[in-house]
Write an enzyme that holds these catalytic residues in place. Structure first.
Site, mmCIF file in Angstrom:
data_model
loop_
_atom_site.group_PDB
_atom_site.id
_atom_site.type_symbol
_atom_site.label_atom_id
_atom_site.label_comp_id
_atom_site.label_asym_id
_atom_site.label_seq_id
_atom_site.Cartn_x
_atom_site.Cartn_y
_atom_site.Cartn_z
ATOM 1 N N ASP A 148 0.799 -1.104 -0.016
ATOM 2 C CA ASP A 148 0.034 -0.102 0.038
ATOM 3 C C ASP A 148 0.891 1.358 0.200
ATOM 4 O OD1 ASP A 148 -2.188 1.562 0.605
ATOM 5 O OD2 ASP A 148 -1.677 1.900 2.640
ATOM 6 N N THR A 180 -2.571 1.083 -4.674
ATOM 7 C CA THR A 180 -3.106 2.107 -3.829
ATOM 8 C C THR A 180 -4.399 2.749 -4.349
ATOM 9 O OG1 THR A 180 -2.693 4.530 -3.275
ATOM 10 C CG2 THR A 180 -1.520 3.641 -5.393
ATOM 11 N N CYS A 226 -16.539 -0.159 -8.842
ATOM 12 C CA CYS A 226 -15.532 -0.497 -9.552
ATOM 13 C C CYS A 226 -14.783 -1.994 -8.882
ATOM 14 C CB CYS A 226 -14.184 0.231 -9.734
ATOM 15 S SG CYS A 226 -13.235 0.817 -8.296
ATOM 16 N N ASP A 261 0.111 5.029 0.983
ATOM 17 C CA ASP A 261 0.038 6.085 1.949
ATOM 18 C C ASP A 261 -0.360 5.448 3.162
ATOM 19 O OD1 ASP A 261 0.248 8.326 -0.020
ATOM 20 O OD2 ASP A 261 -1.831 7.331 -0.655
ATOM 21 N N ASP A 308 0.882 9.267 5.600
ATOM 22 C CA ASP A 308 -0.355 9.600 4.729
ATOM 23 C C ASP A 308 -0.665 11.112 4.887
ATOM 24 O OD1 ASP A 308 -2.680 9.460 3.684
ATOM 25 O OD2 ASP A 308 -3.714 8.234 5.247
#
Length: 221
Positions: free
Chosen positions: A13, A55, A98, A15, A21
């Protein structure tokens, strides 16, 4: 579920995992790798293990950042930690339906295909439940590295956890057992989108599919 052989690819991943982040960050100057990130990625490369990034970047769908902004930030991360073998990015929002937005498996499947690796030989490292859930749905293996934004229930539910990124990677490399990494800890409950953890599409050579993940390396059975 653990790899039955050596780990062939690690998908991070972005962030909160590789870099601190900064919600909906479009400024490369604000990119700061987390402690141990450089060494962790270098250790994997030294073992010829493929490395990639998966991500969510929903700031694109929300109109808060552009696809160009995301690519600029990604290039900065490549400059600092990379180059990564694959970038898989979902630009969609939480309600877009999505198949790529984590915890859906599309990004993981697509990235695994791009590095010619079966998902079963991949490990996904992230800081929230959506990361490890996406791994499980794709048939990959997840490690949660909790931080201040990780929900307690996500940590409790994680099958494997590590206190920091470097420990997670070292655990993968140092475990001599043939059945894969021996880490602490199940798979998460559901997604949460913490700003920069949201949506964009795979940015390196091809866009992420909205429904599934083609694998250009394996022949149809």
């Amino acid at each position: 579920m653990r790899p039955v052989g050596p780990v062939k690819a690690v998908l991070f991943d972005r962030d909160g995992t590789l870099v601190h982040d900064v919600p909906y960050n479009g400024d490369p100057e604000r990119v700061r790798p987390v402690e141990g990130a450089r060494e962790a990625v270098a250790l994997l490369r030294a073992r010829d293990i493929r490395v990639g990034v998966v991500t969510n970047q929903s700031g694109v769908a929300r109109g808060l950042i552009s696809g160009t902004d995301v690519r600029r930030v990604n290039r900065r991360i490549d400059d600092l930690l990379g180059p990564f073998d694959v970038w898989a990015i979902c630009p969609h929002g939480p309600d877009d339906g999505c198949h790529c937005r984590k915890p859906q498996p599309g990004l993981v499947l697509w990235a695994a295909g791009r590095v010619c690796t079966d998902p079963a030989d991949c490990v996904v490292v992230g800081d929230i439940g959506a990361d490890t859930e996406a791994a499980a749905r794709a048939g990959a293996h997840g490690i949660l590295v909790p931080n201040a934004r990780t929900r307690p229930e996500e940590t409790e539910a994680a099958a494997h956890t590590a206190p920091d990124l470097l420990t997670a990677v070292r655990s993968l490399l140092d475990d001599p057992a043939p059945d894969g990494p021996a880490l602490d800890g199940p798979a998460p409950d559901g997604p949460h989108d913490g700003g920069a953890r949201s949506g964009q599409r795979p940015a390196t050579t091809a866009p992420a599919p909205s429904g599934g993940a083609p694998d250009p390396c394996r022949r149809p059975s």
